[in-house]
Write an enzyme that holds these catalytic residues in place. Structure first.
Site, PDB file in Angstrom:
ATOM      1  CG  HIS A 149     -12.667  86.579  41.164  1.00  0.00           C
ATOM      2  ND1 HIS A 149     -14.151  87.073  40.740  1.00  0.00           N
ATOM      3  CD2 HIS A 149     -12.596  86.166  40.108  1.00  0.00           C
ATOM      4  CE1 HIS A 149     -13.961  86.974  39.007  1.00  0.00           C
ATOM      5  NE2 HIS A 149     -12.978  86.298  38.624  1.00  0.00           N
ATOM      6  CB  SER A 208     -12.771 105.330  67.648  1.00  0.00           C
ATOM      7  OG  SER A 208     -14.234 105.554  68.496  1.00  0.00           O
ATOM      8  CE  LYS A 239     -12.606 100.784  64.829  1.00  0.00           C
ATOM      9  NZ  LYS A 239     -12.799 100.136  63.597  1.00  0.00           N
ATOM     10  CD  GLU A 293     -12.681 104.634  56.245  1.00  0.00           C
ATOM     11  OE1 GLU A 293     -12.938 105.648  56.853  1.00  0.00           O
ATOM     12  OE2 GLU A 293     -11.748 103.562  56.576  1.00  0.00           O
TER      13      GLU A 293
END
Ligand code: ARG
Length: 465
Positions: free
Chosen positions: A165, A286, A292, A299
């Site tokens: 979880h 970025s 970043k 991804e």
């Protein structure tokens, strides 16, 4: 009919029956040459086997066979050197090659199509192509497994919070966690191997749909092409693409597993979690936020998984409404199939490279473990071994966790007196089981996370690569 349109219609392999040419739009709409030329070498291989059989059966002369062999060798050379002129007017890979062959060797080229149809030809080409592709992907899965095993070996004893979880559950080793993905890849390989059996059957000889009246030898062609046998019903042979669907389903599961791993890499790399870093060459920055470093490769792999599922859905839907036997719908099988293979191949290649570029931040993993009451189950098991029924032990430990939470510490940091308040069975040997190392070492059975078991599992899987 104008002279011009008559000539245009006559240019086609099937134009004799037609009184007017197709429009440019229809030509483009119905053509497949710009994508099925990928199967050119398989098409030539299939044609050579077919021609050899025609010669052996005296359906064509020895001279014709030899002209076809020389002509096809020349065509193959032109394709390999990138000199071949692919022509939309000739619709698909099969007609383009046949036309060039005929230009090179004359009537012998026109005899190649004896006892054959593009329907069994294309089904053969796809199966040859897919067989090679499956073998390539199997090798890439093996490389990916090897990368995972190397990293797992380095971290056979590195503690990581195991989650359920998405909450800290129990300690596992990072090596053990990686081995879960090795198992998934193992099953992915088994699935491909199984699908390959059904891919590796020869459709050629089915001709358009009903077989052919020439005295062909299908078993011979099957052997020449390395097939395990022939498709035993001509209608089925030319019409079903279930083997391509099976492959795409197997590919979907490969991507599903990669996508789950990607999701974890992304989470672990988030500065909030900070369990790993991924080498810069697999990340991007970025254009606006200088701080970043984004895990673009995982991804994108997660994103591309959706595209492969889409191809699976597309192929299933392509097939579902088709009456026997061949329908032109089937020409739509190729782009999804090719794109599925390209996506899986690129993804596996990049993952095999990226896994060794993962830096493990073991201190952060351990810090997370210490905050999550990860050894609470071990305390319950300890009390059970001292004679308390498991349900009562569970209840006692739950109260201990609540007390530790209120105090702002881990259960292992409570004093003996404090622990004894929850169960008088507790003695000072309890602290050994409350350590992460103690918890890990105690799960010492096949499939368990004890470092000893992790090392044994790595050795077993390595021996299979
Ligand atoms: N380009 C076609 C395909 O990919 C080849 C078979 C065409 N057969 C036919 N009768 N139109 O399926």
């Amino acid at each position: 009919m104008t002279e011009q349109s008559k000539n245009a219609a006559e240019n086609k392999a099937w134009s004799g029956r037609f009184s007017e040419p197709v429009s440019d739009l229809v030509k483009r709409y119905t053509a497949s040459v710009f994508f099925d030329q990928r199967m050119a070498l398989q098409d030539i291989r299939g044609s050579l086997a077919h021609a050899t059989m025609l010669g052996k059966q005296n359906i064509i002369s020895a001279a014709d066979l030899s002209a076809i062999q020389q002509g096809l060798a020349q065509v193959r050379g032109e394709i390999e050197r990138g000199e071949f002129q692919w022509n939309l007017d000739d619709e698909d890979v099969h007609l383009n090659i046949e036309k060039r062959l005929t230009a090179l060797v004359g009537d012998a080229g026109k005899r190649l199509h004896t006892g054959r149809s593009r329907n069994d030809q294309v089904a053969t080409d796809i199966r040859l192509w897919l067989r090679d592709t499956i073998d390539l992907i199997d090798g890439l899965l093996s490389n990916y497994q090897a990368s995972l095993l190397n990293l797992a070996e380095q971290h056979a004893a590195t503690p990581l919070p195991g989650f359920t979880h998405l909450q800290v559950a129990q300690p596992v080793t990072f090596g053990h966690h990686l081995l879960a993905y090795v198992e998934m890849a193992k099953r992915d390989r088994e699935r491909l191997k199984d699908a390959r059996k059904r891919v590796n059957r020869l459709p050629l000889g089915a001709a358009a749909l009903a077989g052919t009246s020439y005295p062909i030898d299908r078993e011979f062609v099957a052997q020449e092409l390395g097939f395990d046998g022939v498709c035993e019903n001509s209608l089925d042979a030319v019409s079903d693409r279930d083997f391509a669907i099976e492959f795409t389903a197997a590919a979907s599961l490969i991507m599903l597993h990669i996508s789950r791993f990607s999701e974890e890499l992304i989470l672990w790399m988030s500065p909030r979690v900070g369990f790993i870093d991924i080498a810069d060459r697999f990340c991007t920055g970025s254009s606006i936020m200088p701080q970043k470093k984004n895990p673009d490769v995982p991804e994108l792999a997660r994103g591309k998984t959706g595209r492969v599922y889409g191809h699976l859905m597309g192929l299933l839907t392509l097939m579902k409404g088709q009456p026997l036997a061949y329908n032109k719908d089937n020409q739509e099988d190729k782009e999804p199939l090719f794109d599925t293979a390209d996506t899986v191949i690129d993804t596996l290649r990049i993952f095999a490279d990226m896994v060794p570029g993962i830096t493990v931040k073991a201190a952060n993993m351990r810090a997370a473990l210490n905050q999550g009451f990860a050894t609470a189950t071990d305390l319950a098991d300890y009390l059970v071994k001292k004679g308390l029924p498991f349900r009562d032990a569970h209840e006692a430990v739950a109260r201990a966790v609540r007390a530790a939470e209120q105090k702002g510490c881990d259960v292992s940091e409570l004093s003996l007196a404090e622990l004894q308040a929850f169960s008088p069975l507790t003695t000072d040997d309890v602290f050994a089981v409350l350590t992460v190392e103690g918890s890990l070492a105690s799960r010492n059975h096949i499939g368990g996370t004890a470092p000893e078991q992790v090392r044994a599992a790595i050795a077993r899987r390595r021996s299979e690569l």
